[in-house]
Scaffold this motif. Structure first.
Motif, mmCIF file in Angstrom:
data_model
loop_
_atom_site.group_PDB
_atom_site.id
_atom_site.type_symbol
_atom_site.label_atom_id
_atom_site.label_comp_id
_atom_site.label_asym_id
_atom_site.label_seq_id
_atom_site.Cartn_x
_atom_site.Cartn_y
_atom_site.Cartn_z
ATOM 1 N N SER A 146 0.474 -1.513 -0.321
ATOM 2 C CA SER A 146 -0.040 0.055 0.361
ATOM 3 C C SER A 146 1.261 1.512 0.023
ATOM 4 O O SER A 146 2.479 1.258 0.448
ATOM 5 N N GLY A 189 -0.794 -2.149 -5.117
ATOM 6 C CA GLY A 189 -1.554 -1.013 -4.400
ATOM 7 C C GLY A 189 -1.202 0.384 -3.813
ATOM 8 O O GLY A 189 -1.492 0.556 -3.331
ATOM 9 N N ASP A 242 -9.500 5.804 -4.844
ATOM 10 C CA ASP A 242 -9.275 4.532 -5.421
ATOM 11 C C ASP A 242 -8.284 5.476 -6.583
ATOM 12 O O ASP A 242 -8.192 3.984 -7.511
#
Length: 305
Positions: A146, A189, A242
């Motif tokens: 992430s 991610g 996102d």
């Protein structure tokens, strides 16, 4: 989604955060629950000198508001120093989740008068600096699966401006770098986006004002505070977002999605082209879609709302 704490527990690095847009992003990140690395070398607008005061002052503001922050005065322009910026986050808070590449300097002059130093110094801080900090953070983002990056670009690069060849080249280069990061890091991610801010700041205050048009432009810019840019940056950093690989602009209360280069018109000759045929046929067909030689103020010509 907690609107009040969109970055709760995140560790956010903001470069050039001792004042202006970077300061407001750092303050808002702290208010949204982030632990903030406030990076600023404390240099002049031209990148000269060094002062721990600006970064320390923003850290104090964040802490007085109940947040957590640490100051860092390393320069983004050097790879080893950029590595130390990220290490500050790891050593102090145990991780890094987000970076905002905001640090910048100016050496405005007309292209044909620009020195090697004026070119190199601006590219090193803006473009190299964005690369250096992003690359230093990338292994940590990859390992944890992430991460989010926000990079500051400019309509000087996206559209154009006078006497800013170095700055414009760096800022347009940042958009291409951001897109490459978004593509390369998608499978881990990690997101990467750009913001072109309209805001009155120390950097913008150096704009040459020698025509009525420039005076009007500066008057409009003075209405746009750095605080107007921070909310979009915070959203783009948050897990609630996102979005990746995009370019936005913020102009007072307006948010724009900026176009990216794509083919807009084509001509074809099955036999191939000669130079004469290009001049006689291809260029006249394409010319209707040419872009004029505009500067940013020509495109964003209306008063901010």
């Amino acid at each position: 989604m907690n609107e009040e704490k969109m970055l709760d527990g995140k560790v956010v690095v903001v470069t050039g955060a001792g004042g202006g847009i970077g300061r407001d992003i750092a303050l808002m990140a702290g208010a949204h629950g982030a632990h903030v690395v406030v990076n600023d070398i404390g240099a002049s607008l031209r990148g000269e000198g060094q002062d721990e005061g600006p970064a320390a002052s923003v850290v104090q503001e964040i802490e007085e508001a109940g947040g957590k922050a640490v100051a860092n005065t390393d320069s983004v322009s050097e790879p080893d120093a950029a590595q130390r910026i990220i290490e500050t986050a790891i050593d102090t808070f145990g991780r890094v989740d987000c970076i905002v590449n905001n640090a910048g300097i100016l050496r405005d002059t007309f292209f044909h008068k620009m020195t090697d130093e004026e070119w190199d110094s601006v590219l090193k801080v803006h473009l190299n600096g964005t690369f250096n900090v992003s690359r230093a953070a990338a292994p940590h983002f990859k390992a944890q699966g992430s991460g989010s990056m926000v990079h500051m670009t400019s309509t000087s690069g996206l559209i154009g401006n006078l006497a800013q060849g170095n700055y414009s080249a760096a800022k347009l280069g940042i958009t291409a770098l951001s897109k490459s990061i978004a593509l390369d890091m998608q499978r881990f991610g990690v997101r990467s986006n750009c913001i072109a801010p309209f805001a009155w700041s120390r950097m913008i205050s150096s704009i040459k004002v020698d025509t009525p048009e420039q005076e009007q432009r500066v008057a409009r810019l003075k209405q746009m505070t750095p605080a107007k840019v921070a909310p979009l940056a915070i959203y783009l950093l948050a897990d609630a977002c996102d979005t990746s690989g995009q370019i936005f602009a913020v102009r007072n209360n307006e948010i724009f999605l900026i176009s990216q280069p794509r083919p807009i018109r084509s001509v074809h000759n099955s036999e191939g082209w000669t130079p004469a045929q290009i001049g006689a046929q291809a260029i006249p067909a394409l010319k209707a879609s040419y872009y004029p030689l505009e500067v940013s103020a020509d495109v964003f010509s209306w008063d901010p709302v």
